[in-house]
Design a protein around this motif. Structure first.
Motif, short mmCIF file in Angstrom:
data_model
loop_
_atom_site.label_atom_id
_atom_site.label_comp_id
_atom_site.label_asym_id
_atom_site.label_seq_id
_atom_site.Cartn_x
_atom_site.Cartn_y
_atom_site.Cartn_z
N VAL A 1 56.58 -2.74 34.68
CA VAL A 1 55.11 -2.81 34.66
C VAL A 1 54.51 -1.53 34.06
O VAL A 1 53.59 -1.59 33.24
N SER A 2 55.05 -0.38 34.47
CA SER A 2 54.52 0.89 33.94
C SER A 2 54.76 0.99 32.43
O SER A 2 53.92 1.53 31.70
N SER A 3 55.89 0.48 31.95
CA SER A 3 56.18 0.52 30.51
C SER A 3 55.25 -0.40 29.74
O SER A 3 54.80 -0.07 28.64
N PHE A 4 54.95 -1.56 30.33
CA PHE A 4 54.03 -2.49 29.68
C PHE A 4 52.65 -1.85 29.49
O PHE A 4 52.06 -1.89 28.41
N PHE A 5 52.15 -1.24 30.56
CA PHE A 5 50.83 -0.61 30.47
C PHE A 5 50.87 0.68 29.63
O PHE A 5 49.85 1.07 29.06
N GLY B 1 59.52 7.00 35.92
CA GLY B 1 60.62 7.85 36.40
C GLY B 1 60.96 7.56 37.84
O GLY B 1 62.14 7.56 38.23
N LEU B 2 59.93 7.30 38.68
CA LEU B 2 60.16 6.94 40.08
C LEU B 2 60.95 5.63 40.17
O LEU B 2 61.92 5.52 40.91
N ASN C 1 46.73 11.09 28.56
CA ASN C 1 46.85 11.27 30.00
C ASN C 1 47.38 10.01 30.69
O ASN C 1 48.22 10.09 31.60
N ASN C 2 46.87 8.86 30.29
CA ASN C 2 47.36 7.61 30.87
C ASN C 2 48.85 7.41 30.57
O ASN C 2 49.62 6.95 31.42
N LEU C 3 49.24 7.75 29.35
CA LEU C 3 50.63 7.58 28.94
C LEU C 3 51.56 8.43 29.81
O LEU C 3 52.59 7.93 30.30
N ILE C 4 51.20 9.68 30.01
CA ILE C 4 52.08 10.57 30.76
C ILE C 4 52.15 10.18 32.24
O ILE C 4 53.20 10.29 32.88
N ILE C 5 51.03 9.70 32.80
CA ILE C 5 51.03 9.23 34.19
C ILE C 5 51.93 8.00 34.35
O ILE C 5 52.73 7.91 35.28
N ALA D 1 62.05 12.56 33.34
CA ALA D 1 63.24 13.17 33.94
C ALA D 1 62.90 13.93 35.22
O ALA D 1 63.64 13.88 36.20
N LEU D 2 61.77 14.64 35.20
CA LEU D 2 61.37 15.39 36.38
C LEU D 2 61.04 14.48 37.56
O LEU D 2 61.38 14.79 38.71
N MET D 3 60.41 13.37 37.29
CA MET D 3 60.11 12.41 38.37
C MET D 3 61.39 11.78 38.91
O MET D 3 61.51 11.54 40.11
N ARG D 4 62.35 11.54 38.04
CA ARG D 4 63.64 11.04 38.51
C ARG D 4 64.28 12.03 39.47
O ARG D 4 64.79 11.66 40.53
#
Length: 412
Positions: free
Chosen positions: A99-103, A121-122, A111-115, A67-70
């Motif tokens: 792509v981000s959801s797949f990875f 979000g972008l 940490n990878n999940l949150i990144i 949400a914050l990135m949005r």
């Protein structure tokens, strides 16, 4: 592409879309794919995060970072829309989330999940701003309310179907929902790339005579317009109450205050979705025929009444009635402000103006749960809900004092 073509034909013949440009049908199909995928993955996100051994607060931050990135990237998305065009940004944004959801489904640490969710979000903002900007740019002023309602309908139908399918998917694996979400977003991106026409900039812009100046393309200029300010206030109320308080506080209210089964929570949310679906078409037509201002006043007033009912009748029946009333208000609050945005921009490309409109909703959905949660802990549920009522009253005030933006000769 057979699946997309079949779905496209079915959606195109929906009563919500009759008489609207083909692009509206495509955008509604895209909204459906996005919503059904999100409905599948959303319940799995905090549970999957907890599987890495983090605290509940850390797990919830995976939702917050999206949400914050949005919110933070909306101005950039608005600039890109004006620079590169809606179709390109829409497709790229959907692919970025896919792509981000797949990875994210392959993530081996927190940490990878949150990144990856932040990157998602972008992409989500790129999709939302570009789709909304395109929707308002290709539709004639006398159809903007209906077009916004149709686009909202795609999200609504997908949002209803997603959780139903999600229960089956999440039973397979906590990672499976991310892969399914990625696939539905690929379908959405394919719909954008193959079915949205690549028009010349001038040919796509609706030619209209409006009493609102065509120079309202910059956000700072648009902000001086009372109708635009009213639309922002209504969208803030939508984010604060409908997305923020409803998703975070109402489930606790049902279980802790009403002492009811968690299943009642879902029945209430279903009641909202049903009444919203029933009134969507009427809300869109009313916005186009009777005007944007009456629809915004009615929508915010109905939302206010739903909160009062919830506070006044602290019973399971009162809760269900309140949620059903809220759905009616949501139908009007989804159609009318969107039409106002199209009116104040004169149907021209206006990424920053649309981005700011989206940001108000995102801001409300971020701040709403925090404010309401603090009030529940210190003063109780009633005060938390009345804060939502106060935000609704502000939206009512701005809607009452706004000028009507529907061109006077729109129905002649």
């Amino acid at each position: 592409m057979t699946l997309l073509q079949t779905l496209g034909r079915k959606i195109r013949h929906n009563p919500w879309l009759r008489g609207l440009p083909n692009e509206v049908a495509v955008l509604s199909l895209i909204a459906f794919f996005v919503a059904i995928g999100f409905g599948i993955v959303a319940p799995a996100i905090p549970v999957f995060a907890r599987s890495f051994g983090v605290s509940a607060l850390a797990a919830s931050s995976v939702v917050s970072v999206f949400a914050l990135m949005r919110f933070a990237s909306a101005p950039l998305a608005g600039f890109w829309v004006n620079r590169f065009g809606e179709r390109i940004i829409l497709t790229v944004g959907l692919l970025l989330v896919s792509v981000s959801s797949f990875f994210a489904g392959l993530a081996d640490n927190f940490n990878n999940l949150i990144i990856l969710r932040g990157i998602g979000g972008l992409g989500s903002t790129m999709f939302t701003v570009s789709a909304f900007s395109l929707l308002l740019r290709i539709v004639a002023p006398e159809k903007r309310g209906r077009a916004a309602a149709a686009f909202q309908g795609g999200f609504l139908v997908g949002g209803l179907a997603g959780p139903a399918v999600g229960g089956i998917v999440i039973a397979i694996s906590l990672r499976a929902p991310f892969f399914v979400y990625s696939f539905t977003l690929l379908l959405a991106a394919a719909s954008s790339a193959f079915f949205l026409k690549s028009h010349d900039k001038e040919n796509m812009e609706v030619k209209e005579r409006s009493k609102v100046s065509a120079s309202l393309l910059a956000f700072t200029t648009a902000l001086k317009n009372r109708a635009y300010t009213a639309a922002l206030s209504v969208n803030l109320a939508t984010g604060f109450v409908s997305f923020g308080i409803r998703s975070s506080i109402i489930p606790l209210f049902v279980v802790e205050q009403l002492k009811s089964s968690p299943s009642l929570i879902m029945f209430g949310f279903l009641a909202t979705s049903i009444t919203q679906a029933i009134f969507l078409s009427y809300a869109g037509k009313s916005t186009d025929i009777k005007g944007r201002r009456p629809s915004m006043i009615w929508g915010t007033f109905i939302l206010f009444i739903s909160i009062i009912v919830l506070v006044a009748f602290e019973t399971p029946l009162g809760y269900l009635i309140s949620m059903a009333i809220a759905g009616v208000g949501a139908a009007f609050m989804g159609a009318a402000p969107a039409a106002v945005i199209g009116d104040v921009t004169g149907g021209k490309k206006s990424g920053p103006v649309v981005a700011a409109f989206q940001m108000t909703s995102d801001f409300g959905s971020i701040v709403g749960p925090i404010v309401a949660g603090a009030l529940v802990d210190s003063l109780g549920f009633g005060w938390a809900f009345m804060t939502g009522a106060a935000v609704s009253l502000v939206a009512i005030f701005f809607s009452v004092i706004m000028p009507e933006t529907k061109p006077k000769d729109i129905n002649k």
